[in-house]
Write an enzyme that holds these catalytic residues in place. Sequence first.
Site, mmCIF file in Angstrom:
data_model
loop_
_atom_site.group_PDB
_atom_site.id
_atom_site.type_symbol
_atom_site.label_atom_id
_atom_site.label_comp_id
_atom_site.label_asym_id
_atom_site.label_seq_id
_atom_site.Cartn_x
_atom_site.Cartn_y
_atom_site.Cartn_z
ATOM 1 N N LEU A 364 1.770 -6.252 -21.035
ATOM 2 C CA LEU A 364 2.988 -6.422 -20.226
ATOM 3 C C LEU A 364 4.131 -5.610 -20.811
ATOM 4 O O LEU A 364 5.020 -5.171 -20.109
ATOM 5 C CB LEU A 364 3.412 -7.888 -20.198
ATOM 6 C CG LEU A 364 2.621 -8.836 -19.322
ATOM 7 C CD1 LEU A 364 3.070 -10.262 -19.556
ATOM 8 C CD2 LEU A 364 2.807 -8.471 -17.859
ATOM 9 N N GLY A 365 4.107 -5.453 -22.123
ATOM 10 C CA GLY A 365 5.193 -4.703 -22.738
ATOM 11 C C GLY A 365 5.130 -4.796 -24.244
ATOM 12 O O GLY A 365 4.343 -5.559 -24.813
ATOM 13 N N ILE A 366 5.953 -3.986 -24.871
ATOM 14 C CA ILE A 366 6.088 -4.039 -26.325
ATOM 15 C C ILE A 366 7.523 -4.381 -26.609
ATOM 16 O O ILE A 366 8.428 -3.678 -26.158
ATOM 17 C CB ILE A 366 5.712 -2.698 -26.969
ATOM 18 C CG1 ILE A 366 4.245 -2.383 -26.707
ATOM 19 C CG2 ILE A 366 5.980 -2.737 -28.457
ATOM 20 C CD1 ILE A 366 3.725 -1.187 -27.470
ATOM 21 N N GLY A 367 7.740 -5.470 -27.299
ATOM 22 C CA GLY A 367 9.119 -5.882 -27.580
ATOM 23 C C GLY A 367 9.381 -5.825 -29.065
ATOM 24 O O GLY A 367 8.549 -5.352 -29.837
ATOM 25 N N GLY A 368 10.552 -6.327 -29.451
ATOM 26 C CA GLY A 368 10.915 -6.315 -30.854
ATOM 27 C C GLY A 368 9.946 -7.119 -31.701
ATOM 28 O O GLY A 368 9.796 -6.883 -32.886
ATOM 29 N N GLY A 370 6.570 -7.800 -30.929
ATOM 30 C CA GLY A 370 5.170 -7.422 -30.884
ATOM 31 C C GLY A 370 4.739 -7.145 -29.466
ATOM 32 O O GLY A 370 5.554 -7.056 -28.552
ATOM 33 N N VAL A 372 2.957 -7.894 -25.880
ATOM 34 C CA VAL A 372 2.754 -9.047 -25.004
ATOM 35 C C VAL A 372 1.728 -8.687 -23.939
ATOM 36 O O VAL A 372 1.828 -7.636 -23.298
ATOM 37 C CB VAL A 372 4.072 -9.449 -24.304
ATOM 38 C CG1 VAL A 372 3.877 -10.772 -23.584
ATOM 39 C CG2 VAL A 372 5.195 -9.544 -25.289
ATOM 40 N N LYS A 387 1.548 -13.352 -26.817
ATOM 41 C CA LYS A 387 2.408 -12.522 -27.653
ATOM 42 C C LYS A 387 1.773 -12.397 -29.026
ATOM 43 O O LYS A 387 1.499 -13.399 -29.679
ATOM 44 C CB LYS A 387 3.764 -13.218 -27.741
ATOM 45 C CG LYS A 387 4.839 -12.382 -28.331
ATOM 46 C CD LYS A 387 6.199 -12.961 -27.995
ATOM 47 C CE LYS A 387 6.640 -12.559 -26.621
ATOM 48 N NZ LYS A 387 8.049 -12.771 -26.350
ATOM 49 N N ASP A 483 18.980 -15.150 -29.780
ATOM 50 C CA ASP A 483 18.756 -13.845 -29.157
ATOM 51 C C ASP A 483 18.840 -13.950 -27.638
ATOM 52 O O ASP A 483 17.920 -13.562 -26.924
ATOM 53 C CB ASP A 483 17.404 -13.279 -29.613
ATOM 54 C CG ASP A 483 17.355 -11.758 -29.527
ATOM 55 O OD1 ASP A 483 18.395 -11.152 -29.201
ATOM 56 O OD2 ASP A 483 16.281 -11.183 -29.762
#
Length: 675
Positions: A364-368, A370, A372, A387, A483
């Site tokens: 789904l994506g790469i966030g701060g 890790g 997902v 995640k 956050d």
Amino acid sequence: MVAKNHQTTTKFCKMMPLKIFIWALLLKLALLTAGDFTYNGFKDASLSLDGLATLTSDGLLRLTNSSSHKQGHAFATLPLQFKKSSMDKVISFSTTFVFAIVPEYPTFGNSGFAFVLSPSIHFSQALPTYYLGLFNTTNNGNQSNHIFALEFDTILNPEIGDINDNHVGIDINGCISNKSEPAGFTSDDDGQFKNLRLLSGEPMQVWIEYDGTNMQLNATLSPLWTSKPKNALLSSTINLSTIILDHMYVGFSAATGVGYSYHYILGWSFKTDGKVPELNISSLPRLPRALTSFKEKPKAISIWLPLSLSVLVLMTAASAKIIMVRKKRFLELREDWEQDFELHRLSYKQLYKATRGFKDEYLLGIGGFGRVYRGVLPDSKVEVAIKKVSHESRQCVREFVAEIVSLGKLQHRNLVPLLGYCRRKGELILVYEYMPNRSLDKSLFGEGKSILGWSQRFWIIKGVASGLLYMHEDWERVVIHRDIKASNVLLDGGMNGRLGDFGLARLYDHGGVPKTTHLAGTVGYLAPELSRTCRVTTSSDVFAYGVFLLEVACGRRPIELEKPENQQVLLDWVFANLRRGTILETRDQRLGEDYVAEELELVLKLGLLCTHPSPTARPSMRQVTQLLHGDIPFPDLLLNQLCANDPASIEYEGFNAYVLSFPSLSSESFLSSRR
Ligand SMILES: *[C@@H]1O[C@H](CO)[C@@H](O)[C@H](O)[C@H]1NC(C)=O
Ligand SMILES: *[C@@H]1O[C@H](CO)[C@@H](O)[C@H](O)[C@H]1NC(C)=O
Ligand SMILES: *[C@@H]1O[C@H](CO)[C@@H](O)[C@H](O)[C@H]1NC(C)=O
Ligand SMILES: *[C@@H]1O[C@H](CO)[C@@H](O)[C@H](O)[C@H]1NC(C)=O
């Protein structure tokens, strides 16, 4: 000690034969003016390296390897002279180098690298990812850094004003670029702009020239083997004389993020006061072949054994191998202390199946924190978001799991439910309910799709307030989110706003994950007192919630550097409009006529109130909720007071004290709200 040394050197000088003395003098002179060097490959280079940086046996300078959340630096060993005297203008300089970025995933950037001029080569306090191994949360943007950098950035981080995930930018003293352009070059043949993908793994050449007299900086990028394009990619008039000190180190800094990229420099040439010598492209070292697919093809084996026997042997070996691989594939880490959390434990095998082996198409994506993934649990058929958070220390993981599992008990319609967790070596996997409408920032800022109407936005705003109130005041203990921002608000099937990722920021506090950008939240949402005290409180959450309100009402990010200067910082811009009496002008223009003026004004003003510079003057989340529902009147006087004064120069009384001093405003709900 120093004095004594000095004495001995003077004595030594006196005794020194003239010849040696002249030699020493020449050497000193050479050091001070050694503004030139050319490395066609780094086999014999003398560089100061640290972190992941290394010189390979082939003569490549490799700034980073496959370690994530790390940094590497390589600088010329001695500082070079950039000014004749400290008051003088900067001496012109020029440099050219050839680099290649070889990523783990060609589609996801993981930070980048920069060419750097710096007064020091000690970057132990610097952070990786978008701080590029040069800055950290406290010194980012500070004028006493004296750092000039040209960044090659492969992450889109809108919070620091990145224009896309493939750009070149001029950074002065901080990671927010003064000016940036998408990576590419203007072809001399047809005058067309051609994009270059920094993550392509292909070598590219860069030229940087600074003319100290006209204060002109040009940076040019082109594919290797193409001669230098006539038009620079970035051309800027910039007075570097306050940034560059008399002597500066020149070199490179690179950083990795959640994933990694190999950053290579193949050759580098530098000169002060003159035209830089060209590199000899054909003698540059070669990049290692097939970097991204490490698996070598199995060598053909000629089998002379009887066929049946060999097939049998092979089959047995293969099945044994399969069993071993399977075992290893699903291997988890389980320790005694986890028995308490057994109920919340999910098996890795289940998660592996849910995502077909964590395939890229499920990403789904790469966030701060890790990667997902989206998946469907095989037994229950529940849709989940998975995640993966990598961490280092074991000690803190225990605390963190305890924390996160206890937070799993937070049950509220405006929070994203945690369904369970799993643990592997160095990796923590958190499983949340899947939110079909993704994150709010995608709906707010996404292109093309129909935009969110005002009533939907107001509904989401109220929902998030209610979730946050539950965390701050109504649960069994106080939980600080740390956050809050549009990208951490997820939308469920009914378009309710739900806060996600609560508690994750804690892992960073415990030192579990290598330091990242999320040390104490996100740039643009951080309350001013955090830079002094580093203590997160419910008021720092309220501050971030205030920025979030403005983000939703104005339909833009907290910091957008491509805007005119007076509009770059959302907070300042809305505030300036409040002063002029034009606050409604700041609304998201894409709303058209679809908004309720009173509600919009309330949200904008509440956003400003929540971001009050003094933490005690900010309302609590209970008061925010009451204001949003019109249960208490808006304290216009408090906002007017903020308007009339320079926010930095006055002492504020607390929000409650203020309300008390104006009896007409004080109501039961204000007083009863403090618990
Ligand atoms: C990366 O380089 C560092 C420093 O040279 C080394 O300690 C580390 O093991 C390397 N990591 C990998 C995954 O190769
Ligand atoms: C900038 O850094 C200097 C030296 O570290 C420090 O004294 C100063 O307070 C910093 N300024 C800001 C605005 O943070
Ligand atoms: C930068 O580019 C401009 C326009 O191409 C040119 O006039 C100028 O001389 C260049 N400056 C330097 C320092 O190369
Ligand atoms: C550049 O900045 C320095 C320091 O502020 C100043 O003394 C100098 O006059 C500036 N140069 C020009 C040409 O504006």
